[in-house]
Design a protein around this motif. Structure first.
Motif, short mmCIF file in Angstrom:
data_model
loop_
_atom_site.label_atom_id
_atom_site.label_comp_id
_atom_site.label_asym_id
_atom_site.label_seq_id
_atom_site.Cartn_x
_atom_site.Cartn_y
_atom_site.Cartn_z
N LEU A 16 0.86 -1.21 -0.01
CA LEU A 16 -0.17 -0.05 0.03
C LEU A 16 0.75 1.32 0.09
O LEU A 16 1.63 1.54 1.01
CB LEU A 16 -0.81 0.05 1.03
CG LEU A 16 -1.81 -1.13 1.48
CD1 LEU A 16 -2.75 -0.99 2.62
CD2 LEU A 16 -2.82 -1.06 0.14
N ARG A 17 0.60 2.09 -0.89
CA ARG A 17 1.54 3.13 -1.28
C ARG A 17 0.59 4.26 -1.34
O ARG A 17 -0.40 4.30 -1.84
CB ARG A 17 2.31 3.24 -2.54
CG ARG A 17 3.57 2.07 -2.36
CD ARG A 17 4.34 2.37 -3.80
NE ARG A 17 5.11 1.16 -3.82
CZ ARG A 17 5.74 0.61 -4.72
NH1 ARG A 17 5.38 1.14 -5.94
NH2 ARG A 17 6.78 -0.36 -4.63
N PRO A 18 1.08 5.33 -0.54
CA PRO A 18 0.06 6.61 -0.85
C PRO A 18 -0.06 7.27 -2.06
O PRO A 18 1.07 7.25 -2.74
CB PRO A 18 0.60 7.49 0.26
CG PRO A 18 2.22 7.36 0.46
CD PRO A 18 2.28 5.80 0.15
N LYS A 19 -1.13 7.68 -2.52
CA LYS A 19 -1.08 8.35 -3.64
C LYS A 19 -0.74 9.92 -3.55
O LYS A 19 -0.72 10.42 -2.73
CB LYS A 19 -2.74 8.52 -4.00
CG LYS A 19 -3.63 7.16 -4.42
CD LYS A 19 -4.93 7.36 -4.79
CE LYS A 19 -5.56 5.98 -5.00
NZ LYS A 19 -7.07 6.12 -5.30
N PRO A 20 -0.04 10.38 -4.84
CA PRO A 20 0.36 11.40 -4.67
C PRO A 20 -0.83 12.42 -4.84
O PRO A 20 -1.62 12.51 -5.21
CB PRO A 20 1.15 11.51 -6.40
CG PRO A 20 0.51 10.44 -7.20
CD PRO A 20 0.12 9.33 -6.06
N VAL A 21 -0.24 13.67 -3.99
CA VAL A 21 -1.27 14.55 -3.87
C VAL A 21 -1.17 15.49 -4.98
O VAL A 21 -0.24 16.03 -5.70
CB VAL A 21 -0.93 15.51 -2.75
CG1 VAL A 21 -1.93 16.68 -2.38
CG2 VAL A 21 -0.73 14.55 -1.22
N GLN A 22 -2.42 15.75 -5.77
CA GLN A 22 -2.75 16.73 -6.72
C GLN A 22 -2.71 18.00 -6.33
O GLN A 22 -3.72 18.61 -5.88
CB GLN A 22 -3.83 16.20 -7.70
CG GLN A 22 -3.66 14.88 -8.47
CD GLN A 22 -2.63 15.12 -9.53
OE1 GLN A 22 -2.46 15.89 -10.05
NE2 GLN A 22 -2.03 13.74 -9.61
N LEU A 23 -1.81 18.89 -6.65
CA LEU A 23 -1.96 20.41 -6.55
C LEU A 23 -2.84 21.09 -7.55
O LEU A 23 -2.64 20.57 -8.73
CB LEU A 23 -0.51 20.91 -6.48
CG LEU A 23 0.34 20.52 -5.25
CD1 LEU A 23 2.00 21.09 -5.54
CD2 LEU A 23 -0.18 20.75 -3.73
#
Length: 168
Positions: A16-23
């Motif tokens: 489980l990897r965290p999803k990248p935050v979309q700025l």
């Protein structure tokens, strides 16, 4: 405890990897509180190419300076003048006439702001003529005259070089 059979592959659990935050997208030039200010670039204007003059009769003058093509004629003219001076000194076979002509070239070089490297090149030519006349051995007086010309041209070159360094 369970025993694991070495011949049966183990199913791996997905990592489980965290999803990248979309700025959110922001326009260029907006400043963050902590970030640097990025200024938008000004529009680039295209400049039309400058056409060269097609006439060969008169030198192209821009801002009071002539083009390189016509400046080279001035260098050739001064080299031709010094060659005429040395030829006249050789033809006269007298040291006084040659010294007078080299002195006249010195005044000409200072007045026309001839580069010192031209005068040093002419002194080198006179020195080579001295060596050639010494090797041939026909006229030692003429070889001595060319040695004096080489010395005088070197002195004129030093004066021209001093004028160039003072101007720079």
């Amino acid at each position: 405890m369970q025993q694991v059979d070495p011949f049966i592959p183990i199913k791996r659990q997905p990592v489980l990897r965290p999803k990248p935050v979309q700025l959110p997208k922001r326009p260029v030039g907006v400043m963050d509180v902590a970030g640097p200010r990025i200024a938008p670039r000004p529009p680039q204007h295209q400049v039309a190419p400058v056409s060269k003059p097609e006439t060969l009769a008169a030198p192209a003058v821009s801002g009071g300076k002539t083009t390189k093509r016509f400046r080279s004629w001035g260098k050739l003219r001064s080299v031709g003048f010094v060659a005429a001076v040395l030829l006249a000194g050789t033809a006269a076979q007298t040291l006084v006439v040659g010294e007078t002509l080299v002195a006249a070239y010195g005044v000409y070089a200072l007045a026309r702001r001839t580069p010192s490297r031209t005068t040093f090149a002419l002194a080198l030519v006179a020195l080579a003529a001295t060596a050639a006349l010494r090797v041939v051995g026909k006229d030692q007086l003429l070889a001595g005259n060319f040695a004096v010309y080489a010395f005088l041209l070197t002195a004129v070159g030093i004066v021209c070089l001093a004028r160039e360094t003072r101007r720079a």
